[in-house]
Design a protein around this motif. Structure first.
Motif, PDB file in Angstrom:
ATOM      1  N   VAL A 258       4.743  -2.237 -10.659  1.00  0.00           N
ATOM      2  CA  VAL A 258       5.329  -3.511 -10.234  1.00  0.00           C
ATOM      3  C   VAL A 258       5.329  -3.563  -8.715  1.00  0.00           C
ATOM      4  O   VAL A 258       5.875  -2.679  -8.052  1.00  0.00           O
TER       5      VAL A 258
ATOM      6  N   ASN B  53       0.516 -10.296 -16.798  1.00  0.00           N
ATOM      7  CA  ASN B  53       0.862  -9.125 -17.621  1.00  0.00           C
ATOM      8  C   ASN B  53       0.785  -9.435 -19.116  1.00  0.00           C
ATOM      9  O   ASN B  53       1.605  -8.964 -19.907  1.00  0.00           O
TER      10      ASN B  53
ATOM     11  N   TYR C 293       3.874  -1.160 -20.210  1.00  0.00           N
ATOM     12  CA  TYR C 293       5.196  -0.624 -19.890  1.00  0.00           C
ATOM     13  C   TYR C 293       5.216  -0.296 -18.403  1.00  0.00           C
ATOM     14  O   TYR C 293       4.167  -0.259 -17.744  1.00  0.00           O
ATOM     15  N   HIS C 294       6.396  -0.093 -17.855  1.00  0.00           N
ATOM     16  CA  HIS C 294       6.499   0.242 -16.437  1.00  0.00           C
ATOM     17  C   HIS C 294       7.768   1.046 -16.201  1.00  0.00           C
ATOM     18  O   HIS C 294       8.634   1.153 -17.079  1.00  0.00           O
TER      19      HIS C 294
ATOM     20  N   GLU D 277      10.155   0.416 -14.192  1.00  0.00           N
ATOM     21  CA  GLU D 277      11.327  -0.415 -13.920  1.00  0.00           C
ATOM     22  C   GLU D 277      11.870  -1.057 -15.203  1.00  0.00           C
ATOM     23  O   GLU D 277      11.147  -1.243 -16.180  1.00  0.00           O
TER      24      GLU D 277
ATOM     25  N   GLU E  88      13.233  -4.485 -17.002  1.00  0.00           N
ATOM     26  CA  GLU E  88      12.806  -5.873 -16.870  1.00  0.00           C
ATOM     27  C   GLU E  88      13.852  -6.799 -17.490  1.00  0.00           C
ATOM     28  O   GLU E  88      14.250  -6.619 -18.643  1.00  0.00           O
TER      29      GLU E  88
ATOM     30  N   ILE F  33      14.214 -10.740 -18.292  1.00  0.00           N
ATOM     31  CA  ILE F  33      13.334 -11.901 -18.361  1.00  0.00           C
ATOM     32  C   ILE F  33      14.038 -13.070 -19.041  1.00  0.00           C
ATOM     33  O   ILE F  33      14.745 -12.898 -20.035  1.00  0.00           O
TER      34      ILE F  33
ATOM     35  N   VAL G 218      11.669 -13.648 -14.028  1.00  0.00           N
ATOM     36  CA  VAL G 218      11.686 -12.228 -14.403  1.00  0.00           C
ATOM     37  C   VAL G 218      12.040 -11.349 -13.204  1.00  0.00           C
ATOM     38  O   VAL G 218      11.559 -11.567 -12.094  1.00  0.00           O
TER      39      VAL G 218
ATOM     40  N   HIS H 292      12.381  -7.196 -11.991  1.00  0.00           N
ATOM     41  CA  HIS H 292      12.081  -5.793 -12.265  1.00  0.00           C
ATOM     42  C   HIS H 292      12.867  -4.940 -11.275  1.00  0.00           C
ATOM     43  O   HIS H 292      12.810  -5.188 -10.066  1.00  0.00           O
TER      44      HIS H 292
END
Length: 290
Positions: A8, A27, A32-33, A35, A37, A39, A93, A95
């Motif tokens: 991100v 995206n 996945y990341h 951070e 999220e 939203i 959103v 992050h």
């Protein structure tokens, strides 16, 4: 649609990201990341995949997704059709890292609620009830906020979620995704192929070939990774499609049954009620009148 670890991007001189998306392509993959999220779908609808949870999402929904929890929002095709008028998309959103405020801050006794909601996010949670509008307003204002005000608004949003008491956990408690990359790719290939072909009969040999393992090993493999049988997973996708069609209310029940991949109405009715707890008509009435 591989399960990708996305980085991100953080704006200069900012410790977390907040943005507004008006296109369905951002995206738009199983990912996945690191951070968390948060939203808010101000406008937009489709099918939501979070861990092993599959369900429709609609305008007004707010979801908090934990770090490293794979997810994917598949917007309806109408948002990709440039000729379709009135199909607007507006998503806010944020992050942010769990350690944004540091361990010391989260471990303060006054912050127990905040720490608890971050723990719950590991399964993904949908925000419902009275807190939803307050969280939506905070996230909307956060897009244009600057400096310390942004951090305070994020904390306020998480506190409102923590106080909500009406959070819907999404991924099952047994869902695990600490797999090697080759395993992540294999599961993603299975998900992608199933979603593209669920209206047709998918035989064991066919899906096992997608996973590149023997048919004898496939069922055991899939259940060990997802905590459900492939048959359950396939049925959930079909019911998720039926939910979306029921909400749109353009087709009759028989059309919805066959457009969702079911071969007969009795099976459709039985599977739908088992997963949602409601008959298709009851689901449609309750959802449309919300």
């Amino acid at each position: 649609m591989k399960a990708q670890l996305l980085k991100v991007s953080m704006p200069p001189a900012q410790s977390f990201s907040v943005r507004q998306d008006i296109e369905p392509f951002v995206n738009n993959k199983w990912h996945y990341h690191q951070e968390l999220e948060l939203i808010y779908f101000n406008e937009g609808k489709g099918t939501q995949f979070i861990g092993d949870s599959i369900q429709p999402f609609k305008s007004g929904d707010i979801v908090l997704v934990g770090a490293h929890l794979p997810h994917y929002w598949k917007f309806d095709e109408v948002y990709f059709d440039e000729t379709e008028k009135g199909a607007n998309l507006d998503v806010k959103v944020a992050h942010f890292s769990e350690d944004l405020w540091g361990d010391f801050f989260l471990n303060l006794p006054e912050n127990k609620l905040l720490k608890d909601v971050l723990e719950k996010s590991k399964r993904g949670v949908k925000v419902t009830g009275k807190s939803k509008q307050q969280v939506a307003d905070l996230l909307t204002r956060m897009v244009k906020a600057e400096g310390t005000e942004r951090i305070i608004m994020l904390m306020q949003a998480l506190v409102e979620i923590a106080k909500c008491g009406e959070l819907e956990s999404l991924a099952s408690i047994g869902f695990q995704y600490d797999l090697e990359q080759v395993e992540k790719d294999r599961i993603s290939d299975i998900y992608e192929y199933t979603y593209a072909n669920f209206r047709n009969k998918i035989c064991l040999e066919e899906i096992a070939d997608v996973a590149k393992i023997s048919p004898n090993s496939f069922c055991r493999y899939f259940k060990s990774r997802t905590r459900k049988t492939y048959s359950q997973f396939l049925t959930e996708i079909k019911v998720g499609q039926a939910c979306k069609l029921l909400i749109e209310a353009h087709l009759n029940l028989k059309q919805i049954c066959y457009n969702s991949g079911f071969n007969n109405f009795a099976s459709f009715h039985k599977c739908f009620k088992k997963i949602t707890g409601k008959s298709p008509l009851c689901y449609q009435r309750e959802f449309v009148t919300e």
